[in-house]
Each structure stands twice: as C-alpha cells, then as structure tokens.
Scaffold this active site. Structure first.
Site, mmCIF file in Angstrom:
data_model
loop_
_atom_site.group_PDB
_atom_site.id
_atom_site.type_symbol
_atom_site.label_atom_id
_atom_site.label_comp_id
_atom_site.label_asym_id
_atom_site.label_seq_id
_atom_site.Cartn_x
_atom_site.Cartn_y
_atom_site.Cartn_z
ATOM 1 N N GLU A 19 75.717 -14.798 53.035
ATOM 2 C CA GLU A 19 74.687 -14.549 54.051
ATOM 3 C C GLU A 19 74.956 -13.176 54.637
ATOM 4 O O GLU A 19 76.046 -12.919 55.159
ATOM 5 C CB GLU A 19 74.731 -15.615 55.141
ATOM 6 C CG GLU A 19 74.157 -16.946 54.671
ATOM 7 C CD GLU A 19 74.122 -18.016 55.761
ATOM 8 O OE1 GLU A 19 73.716 -19.144 55.438
ATOM 9 O OE2 GLU A 19 74.504 -17.733 56.915
ATOM 10 N N TYR A 57 70.426 -25.548 56.655
ATOM 11 C CA TYR A 57 71.600 -25.043 57.374
ATOM 12 C C TYR A 57 71.743 -25.884 58.634
ATOM 13 O O TYR A 57 70.942 -25.757 59.559
ATOM 14 C CB TYR A 57 71.370 -23.576 57.713
ATOM 15 C CG TYR A 57 72.529 -22.840 58.349
ATOM 16 C CD1 TYR A 57 73.272 -23.383 59.400
ATOM 17 C CD2 TYR A 57 72.884 -21.563 57.912
ATOM 18 C CE1 TYR A 57 74.323 -22.699 59.978
ATOM 19 C CE2 TYR A 57 73.930 -20.862 58.492
ATOM 20 C CZ TYR A 57 74.644 -21.434 59.526
ATOM 21 O OH TYR A 57 75.674 -20.741 60.110
ATOM 22 N N ASP A 103 73.276 -15.726 68.823
ATOM 23 C CA ASP A 103 74.625 -15.347 68.437
ATOM 24 C C ASP A 103 75.554 -15.203 69.622
ATOM 25 O O ASP A 103 75.154 -14.756 70.699
ATOM 26 C CB ASP A 103 74.589 -14.029 67.649
ATOM 27 C CG ASP A 103 74.074 -14.241 66.237
ATOM 28 O OD1 ASP A 103 74.736 -14.992 65.493
ATOM 29 O OD2 ASP A 103 73.025 -13.682 65.895
#
Lengths: 407, 276
Positions: B49, B175, B60
C-alpha cells in the site's frame, strides 16, 4: 401555483435524505464514523419534530440565550450612508456574545438525549469553543475543545474563558495549526471515542446531518428577523447581508427567506490582504468544488488538491472550506457571494462603533463593510437586514495591535 | 485477473498469509521511495500500500500525518506518486500495488483522468479513506472498467447491513480497521478482531486484511491466524523517519523489521500438525 412559478426550487426540500444539496454535501468520512453519523441523524430526525424537545429548546433559547434578539434600526448609520434603511439582527446580544450559542444549546440537548457524556468541539476564533464549553458546564459534561496553536496565540481571551468554564483546550500543532487542523483533530478524537462522545460541529459544514442540523438550530435568526420585519414594518427586507466563514450565521439568517425570491441575498467572505495576493479566505469567490471534512463543497486548494492556508484578520472566517448549502446557493444563483478585505472590515468595525455605539466582531465587520457599499446604491424606502453575528470585545486586542496601540 | 486477487489465491494455495506493508510516497525523500518498495518486496511483502500524501489526513495518527507533511514539503503530488509507481513497475511486474489516500487530490485531477493515469502506471487497487461506498458509484465504475480494484474499509462500528453492502461493491480485499481510532493507535484486541472477522466472513468471500495497530511480529502472527492479510504502516513509517539520514541503514532495518513479521506470520500460519 403562483409561488411555485416564482420559486422553481423549493428550498425546504434540501438537502435530500443523504445530505445532498444537488452535487454538494454528502458524507465523506472514514468508515468508523459512518454508523455514528447514522445514529446522530436518526436521533436528530426524532427530535426535530418532537414537541417536547422543541419546547425544551425554545425555553433554553428564551431564558438562557436571551432570545429573541432585537432587530435594531441603525438610523444614524443609515443616514450617514445615505441609502437603504439598515437593520441589525443583534446576535451579539446573545449569551456568550455571538450566534454560536444557538447551535450549541441545541446540540447539547441532543447529546443529552443520546446519552453521551463527553462533548468535543473545534474552534477557530474561540466563539464556538466558548459556546460549547458553556453548555457543557451547564450540563456537567466533560468538554474538550480543539484549537489551532496559531489561534490560541491570537485569541488568548477566549482560551481563558473556555478554561474558566471547565473545558480542556487542546492545542493542535499539525498542518497549518488553525481551524481546519482543529477540525481534523476533533474528527480523530471522535473516531477513537465514538461510543461516549458527541461531536459538536460549530458550523454548517461537515458530513450530513451537520449542515442540515446546524442550519435548523441557526435558522431561528432568520425566522425571528422575518417575523420582526413583517410585524414591525409590514414588509420583507430587500436585501440580507451576512459574513461567511463556514457560513452558519449566514445560513441561519438566509434560510427562512430563500423562498422569498424578491429578497436579495449577499454572503460576505474574507478577502484578507486581497484575493489577488493569495492571502485570503474567500472560498466561494476564489475556490473550486472538492471534498474536505466530510462534505463536497467549494475549497481553497492548490492544483494538486492539497488544501491551502488561508488568511483573514478575523480568525472566525479563516477557513478553506464553506458549508455545502452555500456552494449550492452560489451555483444556482440564489445568493451572491462577495469578499471584503481586512482593511475594509476594520473600517466597518470603526464605522459601526462610532455611528451606533456598538462594537462588532471582526467577522461581522465584513458584512458591515459590504453594507457600506450596498446601502448607498439603494433607495431610502428599501431596507437591508445585516446579521450582527457577534460582539467585538474579543477582537479589541487585535484591532489595537494593528493600529500600533499596546493595551 | 487482477494482480491482487491472483496474489491472494497464490498464497492461499501455499498456506501462507498475505503481508501488506504501507509507506507514504515521497517520505522521507522521493528518491528513496522506489528502492524502499523493492526492499519491502525482498523482505517478504506480498502486496504494497503506497500512501498518496494529503494535507489533511483525518484518519491518520501523528506518524503518518508527519510523513504526509514531509512528503508534501518535498513537492510530492498525485502525479509524481504515479511516476514512482511506473518506475517500480519497470523492475517489478508482479507485486500488486494499492494506492491509499484521500478523495480531494483525486477529485482535483478528475476521477476519469486519475483512473486512466493509475492504470497506465500499473496500479492494482485504490483505497480512498474518506470515500464511503454510498458516495463511490462513479469511481467504482471507472476503476472496474480499468481493472483496478476499489478497496473499502470495514470498521468495528460497521453494521452487518453495511458490511454486506460494502462487500458487494468492493474488489480485491476488504480492509478491516482493527480498532476505533486513527492509524498507529494503541495495540488492537485480537479476540475482538477475531469475533468481528467471523461476522464479516459470514457476509463475503472476499479476502480480509486487518490493519491499524499492528506494530510487532507477535501481533502480526496473532492477526495472521485469523485474517487473510496483515497490514502494517505506522511502525515502518516511524522507523523510516528515525533513520532518514542514513538511507542504506534505513532500507536494511525497515526490511529486517518487515522480515521479522513475515517470519512470525509464516510460523503462525503452519498447520498445528507440523508445529507439534
């Protein structure tokens, strides 16, 4: 169906069920928050038509916030400008000194209903942070306010007010260290604490249902103004003017008038040092559509889609996005968006202070500065309602510093 | 067949789990990215990735936020990320490569232009963190037509109904975000993850990758027992930053870090009969 002919768009039908104002709005967040947004949307849908909730909200607005706020005829200033009659919607007289409390009182009631015990908020100028800390204190809830490290420097007074109220002010040092970064950090907190935490967004941006929900809480401004004009003067205003950062005070004033197509609407953005200098926050005047903070709207970004830093003398307008409903109103031409520089806003600040004995917030001063251009082009039998969204006490250090005066 | 699907089938046949390292393109320096990608493959990466840096990476944690800031400060752009992919593909035509990033840079380029450029560069999948499936109709159509897998997240908070709907639209793998938090958060709870993975498996045949909070070989091994793929990002990005001044050592140590995870996963993946 005369009204339908006059108004091909029925503004009460927007946004759609998924928060879209045509191509704008929506929900653009990481998966972890999607269920939280659905839960919020359902709680909000239940409350917005629940007579008990609405009665509690109305009582708080009357006895805690101090509504209705007056619609004040600025007679001397109108005469000085020599055109339209100017009416000030006095949101500066609300508890905590700005329109922000209309929204936090509403969201706090909702948070309580949802059984949340912790409130988080982002703030730029500190007004929404103060309004959040205020309602948290009243409900005895934990409150964390995310604020850019730069803004903490600029707004020491509001930082101290939040701390007095028992809130934790969390400095944000990532990115440009201003409001947009505070929003990112609040979203990160919400992801991590989604079970017990209610995120009070301070403006009509963010993922659905925030733009709708905050609009509904702020629309009390326009509903009152409309009633006040009709009952006191038996006429609708010819024009509305309000400043636009994220755009909550503006949409609050505008929304109840959207279907009155004869009322002209002006949103005033911050041109900072001038749009051509690149140092500004005039998202609608100089940006393009994109996606940030959970919604599709106009943004200030570079050719590669990176969000750019903004500038305005007023921290509350210093934001690279704008509420999606404004983006839509701009595209369909229902509202016009203009921009006022720092210098012009400062002039507006002084003008109103001297003409009417009212010290306006620097954010609101942008709207006032536009009125000084607009009013002289109108006839004395016409009228303008301008949203005086906040009082200027918080800004006197900024103004003094700009004029080389140390307090 | 898309390289991602092929890779999952290949490893399933071999009885091994898929290891997916994440790095941010252009961090610590654009010239170091492609050599680092090759080093990761040599150390046991099955899929990579590659983060497309964005100014406002809301999902994040601090490690990847700072990586984005460093990459942007060195002039990284989405088009330059695609140039790096093209450069990687000149040597490695096998390892699937997934771009991970945020929506606005893609919108600014335009979905059709982005998908065409990504396909030409050799991208196999795209994970756009702030693009939930209900807003993704156009990108999914464009990517599918170009043979690029749209990859979506599933979270601890996702309902069964949402998981079903997401799985119908996703390709490549799902995911699973192992915890409520941002990337690089505190350690995940393996038992909780196992429980949720069982729920997800009942909804789909897609391979399941697990990421967020996997920092060390024991956690990687534990997750490998219950998932099809293990994603590790912040731990590698932090090490890269720490050793940014010495690129040779950085590549060596980050590769060693990944190799240790690979080894722990492969041992964990052995059937019990052999282990005993």
């Amino acid at each position: 169906m005369k009204a339908a002919l006059r108004n091909p768009v029925d503004f009460s039908q927007f946004p759609d069920a998924n928060g879209h104002f045509d191509r704008y709005g929506g929900r653009f967040v990481a998966e972890t928050l999607m269920e939280a947004l659905h839960e919020l949307n359902e709680a909000w849908r239940d409350c917005r038509n629940d007579p008990e909730f609405l009665a509690e909200l109305d009582a708080d607005l009357a006895h805690y916030v101090g509504r209705p706020s007056p619609l004040y005829y600025a007679e001397r200033w109108s005469r000085q400008l020599g055109g339209a009659r100017i009416y000030l919607k006095r949101e500066d007289l609300n508890h905590t000194g700005a329109h922000k409390i209309n929204n936090t009182v509403g969201q706090a009631l909702l948070a309580k209903r949802m059984g949340k015990t912790r409130l988080i908020a982002e703030t730029g100028a500190g007004q929404h942070g103060v309004a959040s800390a205020t309602v948290a204190a009243r409900l005895g809830m934990e409150c964390v306010v995310y604020m850019g490290a730069e803004d903490i420097q600029r707004q020491a007074l509001n930082v101290y007010r939040m701390r007095l109220l028992g809130a934790t002010v969390q400095p944000v040092t990532s990115g440009s260290r201003t409001l947009k970064d505070a929003l990112n950090e609040a979203l990160r907190d919400w992801v991590a604490n989604v079970d017990n935490t209610f995120y009070m967004i301070g403006t009509v941006a963010g993922p659905h249902p925030y733009p709708l929900m905050v609009r509904e809480f702020q629309a009390v401004i326009g509903r009152e103004a409309r009633e006040q004009m009709l009952s006191e003067y038996n006429v609708l205003p010819d024009a509305l003017v309000a400043c636009v950062g994220g755009g909550s005070n503006a949409i609050g004033l505008f929304h109840p008038f959207l279907n009155d197509s004869e009322v002209a609407i002006y949103g005033v953005e911050a041109a900072g040092s001038g749009i051509d200098t690149g140092r500004h926050a005039a998202t609608l005047c100089a940006g393009q559509p994109g996606v940030l903070h959970g919604n599709r709207t106009y943004l200030l970004n570079d050719e590669h889609g990176q969000i750019t830093e903004t500038h305005s003398v007023s921290a509350g307008l210093d934001y690279p996005g704008v509420g999606p409903e404004h983006a839509w109103l701009k595209d369909i031409g229902r509202a016009q968006y203009v921009a006022i520089t720092d210098d012009e806003a400062l002039q507006g600040f002084h003008d109103l202070t001297r003409a009417e004995g009212i010290i306006p917030a620097l954010e609101s001063s942008h709207a006032l500065a536009y009125v000084t251009k607009l009013a002289p082009t109108m006839r004395p039998d016409q009228s303008i309602v301008v949203n005086l969204s906040g009082r200027g006490d918080k800004d006197i250090y900024t103004v003094a510093a700009l004029e080389g005066i140390q307090l | 067949m898309n390289r991602i699907t092929h890779r999952f089938q290949e490893l399933r046949r071999a009885g091994r789990k898929v290891l997916i390292p994440y790095i941010t393109a252009g961090d610590p320096h654009p010239e170091l990215t492609v050599p680092m990608l090759h080093a990761l493959v040599a150390a046991g990466a099955d899929i990579i990735e590659l983060g497309v840096p964005f100014s406002d990476p809301m999902a994040d944690g601090p490690v990847i936020q700072k990586a984005c800031e460093r990459a942007l400060a060195q002039g990284m752009t989405p088009r330059r990320v695609l140039e790096l992919v093209r450069e990687f593909r000149q040597i490695d035509a096998q390892t699937p490569l997934v771009l991970m990033g945020y929506l606005n840079p893609i919108e600014r380029m335009g979905h059709a232009a982005f998908v065409a450029a990504a396909r030409d560069a050799g991208v196999d999948g795209v994970l756009t963190v702030d693009l939930p499936p209900e807003e993704a109709a156009e990108p999914i159509e464009l990517m599918s037509a170009a043979g690029i897998a749209p990859i979506f997240l599933v979270a601890p908070t996702s309902s069964v109904e949402r998981i079903r709907r997401t799985a119908q639209l996703a390709q490549g793998y799902l995911y699973y975000v192992s915890l409520k938090g941002v990337t690089g958060s505190a350690a995940l709870n393996v038992a909780e993850v196992a429980e949720k993975l069982a729920t997800i498996r009942a909804c789909t045949d897609l391979p399941l990758g697990v990421g967020f909070g996997i920092k060390d070989p024991p956690t990687a091994a534990a997750v490998a027992r219950i998932a099809d793929a293990v994603v590790v990002g912040s731990a590698l990005v932090a090490k890269m930053h720490e050793l940014a001044d010495d690129p040779e050592r950085m590549r060596r140590e980050v590769a060693a870090q990944l190799a240790a995870m690979r080894q722990a996963m492969d041992q964990a993946g052995m059937p019990t009969a052999f282990a005993g």
